[in-house]
Design a protein around this motif. Structure first.
Motif: not given
Length: 511
Positions: A82-84, A88-97, A292-308
């Motif tokens: 899901g969105g959150w 979280l997943s990309l946030g973990i990746g961002a911290a590692l990178v 990366i967090l901005v990227f994650a938000v944009i991804t969720v909006v693009l996917c969620g809006a298209q699916f909606q």
């Protein structure tokens, strides 16, 4: 501290060194070998370090918001996160990178040398060709593939502007249509022109492209949000829960780290031109975790809006751009993704092999000449055939990619834990058998001994189907195992060196 100058490049000799390595001859500076040194491989001058905070931020903005990364993040959405959970997943990746990129960047900034020369510290002046060539092969293959993908966007752009071009997009020549070849050659030449002006032009182009793609994807997300009547679907199915949910979350973060495995390894190619460590710290912070967090938000909006809107999961933002009814906005969208694809290709896949090939024959190959050779190879391999072959992508490129973690583990633990950051920079360019990095005929067998078993384990984890549940973590496993093995070998040798020294001292006293 002494200073040696060659080709107007300042080389510094540190005053202290680890006891397990031979000390330089007192009062003598090593002769620079033409087999190891040219002006492009030499340390950057302090006054020539122009990669400031914005330059680093723009560099990562281009790389984070490229089409391939969006396809990866959209894949997490399709898996059922899901969105959150994606955030979280990309946030973990961002911290590692961010953490691993800073370690590599600080090393490059302090020494001022590119990746092939950095590799000499741990692998030896000649053994450094091992990590450098692995990085170069991956980069050349992906340079060709990314150039092809950029040419596809360019082809769509041309047909959108003038539909008549579609008639030249039919008959195939070596796998590409006439229009396809024209687009590929144009994109290829544009990248060569940028590289012909050196790293300073790369910095300027990255600085220009960063805001372009950031504004484009933000505008695209806002447009999709309004098209969906300000509502988005936070998931496409029953959200994952329990252990499987957390495995997918951490796997997504680990895969994000693996995606950046190439740039984590050779970020020093860019960081060497930064004026101070804080520049890297701040530039990386805004360019990686925040971006990366901005990227994650944009991804969720693009996917969620298209699916909606229609219940469909997109595979790439380019699908949304292709559906824009206004030709003008469609052209602008294609142009923005074309600009960023070129920017990403140059930073990730062109700079590295140019330095590596120059390192093979510094006397004859400058950065520009080496770049031309790598670009020519990228055409000769007909990269569209590679891209269309799952076996090549999975077994060849992914197999080589699995080697990047072990290489990183050896290089970082040697620099940070074994040597404590104390490097004799001039001896990186010396073939003196008594030099600090000559080791055994120019190869550090300890690094090879740590790298080989870790690399084999990483390849097995990445490619063998039976390890699919842990394959996303292959980079971390490879880096950790290689680092631990190298540290154990180095500590063991240091221990026996101390014992030997004490024995000699006792023997001298008894006599």
């Amino acid at each position: 501290m002494r200073t040696h100058t060659s080709n107007n490049i300042a080389l510094e000799l540190p005053s202290s060194r680890p006891s397990t390595y031979p000390a330089p001859s007192p009062g003598a500076l090593p002769a620079l070998s033409p087999r190891l040194h040219n002006k492009d491989l030499a340390p950057t001058r302090i006054e020539g370090r122009r990669w400031g905070r914005y330059s680093i931020f723009a560099l990562w903005t281009n790389d984070v918001h490229n089409i391939a990364n969006y396809s990866f993040a959209i894949g997490l959405y399709a898996l059922g996160l899901g969105g959150w959970q994606i955030l979280l997943s990309l946030g973990i990746g961002a911290a590692l990178v961010y953490f691993f990129m800073n370690l590599s960047g600080y090393m490059g900034q302090k020494t001022g040398v590119p990746f092939p020369v950095i590799s000499r510290i741990s692998f030896g002046i000649h053994g450094a060709q091992i990590p450098a060539l692995i990085r170069a092969v991956i980069a050349i293959a992906w340079f060709g593939i990314q150039t092809y993908l950029a040419s596809v966007v360019f082809r769509v752009l041309l047909i959108a502007i003038h539909p008549g071009f579609a008639e030249y997009d039919q008959q195939l020549i070596l796998g590409l249509s006439g229009l396809g070849w024209a687009c590929f050659v144009v994109i290829w030449l544009v990248q060569l022109v940028i590289l012909a002006y050196g790293m300073e032009m790369v910095r300027r182009y990255e600085g220009f492209a960063g805001p372009v793609i950031l504004l484009t994807v933000a505008a695209l997300a806002l447009w999709m949000y309004t098209q969906a009547d300000a509502r988005i679907a936070w998931s496409i199915r029953e959200p994952l829960s329990g252990g499987e949910m957390w495995r997918q979350i951490f796997a997504g973060g680990a895969l994000w780290l693996a995606i950046y495995g190439t740039l984590i390894l050779n970020f020093c190619d860019f960081a060497r031109s930064s004026p101070c460590r804080r520049t890297i710290l701040v530039g990386n912070f805004w360019g990686l975790p925040v971006n990366i967090l901005v990227f994650a938000v944009i991804t969720v909006v693009l996917c969620g809006a298209q699916f909606q809107i229609n219940g469909r999961v997109i595979e790439s933002p380019t699908e949304i751009i292709a559906s824009i009814p206004n030709t003008g906005f469609l052209v602008l969208g294609c142009l923005a993704f074309l600009i960023v694809t070129v920017a990403v290709n140059i930073m990730a896949n062109f700079v590295a092999p140019a330095f590596v090939l120059s390192n093979l024959a510094p006397k004859y190959l400058t950065f520009r000449r080496a770049g031309l050779i790598s670009a020519a190879i990228a055409v000769l391999i007909l990269p569209w055939n590679l891209y269309n072959s799952p076996l090549v992508i999975v077994y060849f490129l992914s197999g080589l990619g699995a080697l990047l973690g072990p290489l990183y583990g050896v290089i970082m633990v040697d620099y940070w834990l074994v040597r404590k950051g104390r490097i004799n920079v001039p001896e990186l360019y010396s073939e003196d058998p008594q030099g600090a990095y000559f080791y055994s005929r120019g190869v550090n067998l300890r690094a090879v001994a740590a790298f080989v078993p870790a690399a084999l384990i990483a390849i097995v984890l990445a490619l063998v189907p039976g390890f699919a549940s842990v394959s996303p973590f292959s980079w971390l496993f490879g880096a950790g195992i290689a680092a631990l093995l190298y540290l154990l070998i180095a500590r063991r040798e240091a221990f026996y060196a101390d014992i030997s020294g004490e024995s000699i001292a006792v023997d001298n006293v008894s006599h």
